[in-house]
Design an enzyme around this catalytic site. Structure first.
Site, PDB file in Angstrom:
ATOM      1  N   TYR A  53       0.831  -1.207   0.000  1.00 56.45           N
ATOM      2  CA  TYR A  53       0.000   0.000   0.000  1.00 56.45           C
ATOM      3  C   TYR A  53       0.861   1.251   0.000  1.00 56.45           C
ATOM      4  O   TYR A  53       1.986   1.222   0.481  1.00 56.45           O
ATOM      5  CB  TYR A  53      -0.910   0.009   1.226  1.00 56.45           C
ATOM      6  CG  TYR A  53      -2.026  -0.999   1.220  1.00 56.45           C
ATOM      7  CD1 TYR A  53      -2.344  -1.729   0.073  1.00 56.45           C
ATOM      8  CD2 TYR A  53      -2.772  -1.238   2.373  1.00 56.45           C
ATOM      9  CE1 TYR A  53      -3.371  -2.658   0.086  1.00 56.45           C
ATOM     10  CE2 TYR A  53      -3.800  -2.160   2.384  1.00 56.45           C
ATOM     11  CZ  TYR A  53      -4.094  -2.871   1.247  1.00 56.45           C
ATOM     12  OH  TYR A  53      -5.107  -3.793   1.273  1.00 56.45           O
ATOM     13  N   SER A 233     -13.599  -4.456   0.580  1.00 58.85           N
ATOM     14  CA  SER A 233     -14.405  -3.826  -0.478  1.00 58.85           C
ATOM     15  C   SER A 233     -15.906  -4.017  -0.267  1.00 58.85           C
ATOM     16  O   SER A 233     -16.634  -4.366  -1.196  1.00 58.85           O
ATOM     17  CB  SER A 233     -14.007  -4.359  -1.860  1.00 58.85           C
ATOM     18  OG  SER A 233     -12.758  -3.852  -2.255  1.00 58.85           O
ATOM     19  N   LEU A 235     -18.012  -1.797  -0.022  1.00 61.67           N
ATOM     20  CA  LEU A 235     -18.672  -0.792  -0.859  1.00 61.67           C
ATOM     21  C   LEU A 235     -18.162  -0.843  -2.299  1.00 61.67           C
ATOM     22  O   LEU A 235     -18.419   0.073  -3.077  1.00 61.67           O
ATOM     23  CB  LEU A 235     -18.449   0.611  -0.282  1.00 61.67           C
ATOM     24  CG  LEU A 235     -19.148   0.886   1.053  1.00 61.67           C
ATOM     25  CD1 LEU A 235     -18.786   2.270   1.580  1.00 61.67           C
ATOM     26  CD2 LEU A 235     -20.661   0.751   0.925  1.00 61.67           C
ATOM     27  N   PHE A 237     -15.248  -0.556  -3.892  1.00 62.67           N
ATOM     28  CA  PHE A 237     -14.422   0.566  -4.373  1.00 62.67           C
ATOM     29  C   PHE A 237     -15.249   1.833  -4.526  1.00 62.67           C
ATOM     30  O   PHE A 237     -15.069   2.604  -5.464  1.00 62.67           O
ATOM     31  CB  PHE A 237     -13.750   0.185  -5.684  1.00 62.67           C
ATOM     32  CG  PHE A 237     -12.272   0.475  -5.729  1.00 62.67           C
ATOM     33  CD1 PHE A 237     -11.725   1.330  -6.672  1.00 62.67           C
ATOM     34  CD2 PHE A 237     -11.407  -0.117  -4.820  1.00 62.67           C
ATOM     35  CE1 PHE A 237     -10.362   1.594  -6.717  1.00 62.67           C
ATOM     36  CE2 PHE A 237     -10.035   0.136  -4.849  1.00 62.67           C
ATOM     37  CZ  PHE A 237      -9.514   0.988  -5.805  1.00 62.67           C
ATOM     38  N   LEU A 240     -20.787   1.147  -4.387  1.00 63.73           N
ATOM     39  CA  LEU A 240     -22.033   0.943  -3.657  1.00 63.73           C
ATOM     40  C   LEU A 240     -22.403   2.122  -2.756  1.00 63.73           C
ATOM     41  O   LEU A 240     -23.292   2.008  -1.915  1.00 63.73           O
ATOM     42  CB  LEU A 240     -21.957  -0.348  -2.845  1.00 63.73           C
ATOM     43  CG  LEU A 240     -22.101  -1.629  -3.682  1.00 63.73           C
ATOM     44  CD1 LEU A 240     -21.739  -2.860  -2.871  1.00 63.73           C
ATOM     45  CD2 LEU A 240     -23.515  -1.754  -4.245  1.00 63.73           C
ATOM     46  N   THR A 241     -21.750   3.249  -2.947  1.00 61.23           N
ATOM     47  CA  THR A 241     -22.267   4.489  -2.364  1.00 61.23           C
ATOM     48  C   THR A 241     -23.317   5.096  -3.281  1.00 61.23           C
ATOM     49  O   THR A 241     -24.063   5.989  -2.869  1.00 61.23           O
ATOM     50  CB  THR A 241     -21.141   5.517  -2.152  1.00 61.23           C
ATOM     51  OG1 THR A 241     -20.609   5.898  -3.432  1.00 61.23           O
ATOM     52  CG2 THR A 241     -20.030   4.951  -1.292  1.00 61.23           C
ATOM     53  N   GLY A 242     -23.332   4.648  -4.538  1.00 65.26           N
ATOM     54  CA  GLY A 242     -24.270   5.176  -5.522  1.00 65.26           C
ATOM     55  C   GLY A 242     -23.774   6.396  -6.258  1.00 65.26           C
ATOM     56  O   GLY A 242     -24.422   6.878  -7.193  1.00 65.26           O
ATOM     57  N   LYS A 243     -22.590   6.879  -5.898  1.00 65.88           N
ATOM     58  CA  LYS A 243     -22.141   8.147  -6.486  1.00 65.88           C
ATOM     59  C   LYS A 243     -21.680   8.022  -7.935  1.00 65.88           C
ATOM     60  O   LYS A 243     -21.463   9.034  -8.591  1.00 65.88           O
ATOM     61  CB  LYS A 243     -21.034   8.766  -5.633  1.00 65.88           C
ATOM     62  CG  LYS A 243     -19.729   7.979  -5.577  1.00 65.88           C
ATOM     63  CD  LYS A 243     -18.769   8.669  -4.616  1.00 65.88           C
ATOM     64  CE  LYS A 243     -17.428   7.962  -4.520  1.00 65.88           C
ATOM     65  NZ  LYS A 243     -16.540   8.620  -3.539  1.00 65.88           N
TER      66      LYS A 243
END
Length: 344
Positions: A53, A233, A235, A237, A240-243
Site C-alpha cells: 500500500y 471492499s 462498498l 471501491f 455501492l455508495t451510488g455516487k
C-alpha cells in the site's frame, strides 16, 4: 462498537476494521492521523494495512501507508491497545520493485516482516497475512478456474514452518490468508493440523452486494473450521455508495485508478441501480444498506472500511448501527438472483 474474538485466540477485535490503502496516495500523513484518531475514538481497535500500500501500488509511494500508521502509533502511544494486521505481497502481479522474485521463500518472508516492523515502528504484528496466493488462480476479477498453475510447487508446509519460527521469535502473533479459495484455505488448515504448525485464523476476501462469491464454498469452511472473514471492499471501491450511477467521478478511486474494472461493468451499474431503489424505498442510503448487509452475515468476523475523508469515515461507521429487515434481505436476494456477483 461491537466486538468479536479473533478465531482460536483471546484477542478482541472490533466488528469494524479500519482499512488504510488510501494513506499515502489519496490521503496525506496528516489525513491518515486524523482518520486513526477518529476511528480509535469511536471504538475501532483493528487496523489493516499491507506492505504494497497505498493503492494503486507504485514504487514512488510504496510503504507510505505502513509508515504513516507507524508515525501515528509512535505519537499516540496506543500500540498495545490495538490489533494491527498487515500483508506480504505475493507474485504474479508485476511489482518487482517490492522484491524480485516475489514469493513466499524464507528470505522474502523474513525481509518483508522486518520491513513492516520498521515501517510500523512496532516490535510485533498481531496478524500477518499473505496478500494473495503464490499460484496463479481466479482472483481480482477473474471468473472460474479452467486449469491449474503448472509452475507452482506446493510448499504450504514450508511456508507454515517459516511462520512458526517468526511466531516463536515474537515478531508475529497469528497468520491469515487473503484472496484465497476453498482449496487453499483447506490446504493450510490440513497442513497445520498434520504437522502441529500455526493455524490460519482469518481470510481476507472481497464480500459485498456486488460480490457474494465467498458464500460458495468458503463460508461453510469458515464457519465449520473457525476461520474469520475480514470482508474487504464492502462498498465495491465506492461503487455501492451510488455516487457513480450517473458516471464515474474523476476524483474518486474509480476515476483515479481506472484499472480496477471489476467494479465498473454494465452489470455493476444495473445491480447497483436496483439496490439503490431498495435502499430509497426503505428510507436508507445505499451506503447504509450495503454495509449493514455485510455486517449482518454470520460468517463475517469484521468488515474493512476505508475512506478518503473524515465525513466518509463517519458515514461508514454510523451505517453499522443499521439493521436490515427480513423484507429488505429478501429484496436484496432477488437482485442477486437476477444479476449474481457482477464484480468477482
Amino acid at each position: 462498537m461491537n466486538y468479536t474474538t479473533l478465531p482460536n485466540t483471546n484477542i478482541k477485535v472490533s466488528k469494524i476494521c479500519l482499512g488504510t490503502m488510501t494513506f499515502g496516495e489519496q490521503n496525506s500523513e496528516s489525513d491518515a492521523h486524523s482518520q486513526l484518531d477518529y476511528a480509535i475514538d469511536k471504538g475501532i481497535n483493528f487496523i489493516d494495512t499491507a506492505e504494497m500500500y497505498p493503492i494503486a501500488s507504485r514504487e514512488a509511494t510504496l510503504g507510505n501507508t505502513e509508515r504513516y500508521i507507524g508515525s501515528w502509533l509512535k505519537k499516540s502511544g496506543k500500540r498495545n491497545d490495538l490489533v494491527v494486521a498487515t500483508k506480504i505481497a505475493g507474485p504474479n502481479r508485476g511489482m518487482a520493485y517490492i522484491r524480485n522474485p516475489l514469493d513466499f521463500s524464507k528470505k522474502n518472508i523474513h525481509e518483508a516482516v522486518e520491513l513492516s516492523l520498521k515501517n510500523l515502528q512496532t516490535d510485533y504484528i498481531d496478524l500477518y497475512q499473505m496478500h494473495w496466493p503464490e499460484r496463479v488462480m481466479n482472483m481480482f476479477g477473474q471468473r472460474g478456474l479452467s486449469k491449474i498453475d503448472p509452475n507452482w510447487n506446493e510448499n504450504i508446509f514450508e511456508v507454515l514452518s517459516i511462520y512458526d519460527g517468526l511466531i516463536k521469535e515474537g515478531k508475529i502473533k497469528h497468520i491469515g490468508v487473503s484472496n484465497e479459495n476453498p482449496y487453499g484455505v483447506m490446504k493450510f488448515i490440513s497442513e497445520s493440523e498434520k504437522h502441529n504448525l500455526p493455524r490460519i485464523v482469518t481470510i481476507q476476501n472481497p464480500y459485498s452486494l456486488l460480490n457474494r462469491l465467498y458464500e460458495v464454498g468458503l463460508s461453510e469452511i469458515g464457519m465449520r473450521e473457525n476461520v474469520g472473514l475480514m470482508a474487504y471492499s464492502p462498498l465495491a471501491f465506492s461503487f455501492l455508495t451510488g455516487k457513480h450511477l450517473n458516471g464515474t467521478l474523476p476524483t474518486s478511486r474509480l476515476g483515479l485508478f481506472p484499472q480496477f474494472t471489476r467494479y465498473a461493468n454494465d452489470n455493476c451499474y444495473k445491480a447497483t441501480t436496483l439496490y439503490n431503489e431498495i435502499a430509497k424505498a426503505n428510507g436508507l442510503t445505499l451506503t447504509q444498506m450495503a454495509l449493514a448487509f455485510v455486517n449482518q452475515q454470520d460468517f463475517v468476523m469484521s468488515t474493512i472500511v476505508g475512506a478518503t475523508t473524515l465525513e466518509q469515515l463517519q458515514e461508514n461507521i454510523v451505517a453499522f448501527e443499521t439493521v436490515l429487515t427480513p423484507e429488505i434481505i429478501t429484496a436484496i436476494n432477488k437482485v442477486q438472483e437476477l444479476i449474481p456477483n457482477p464484480a468477482p
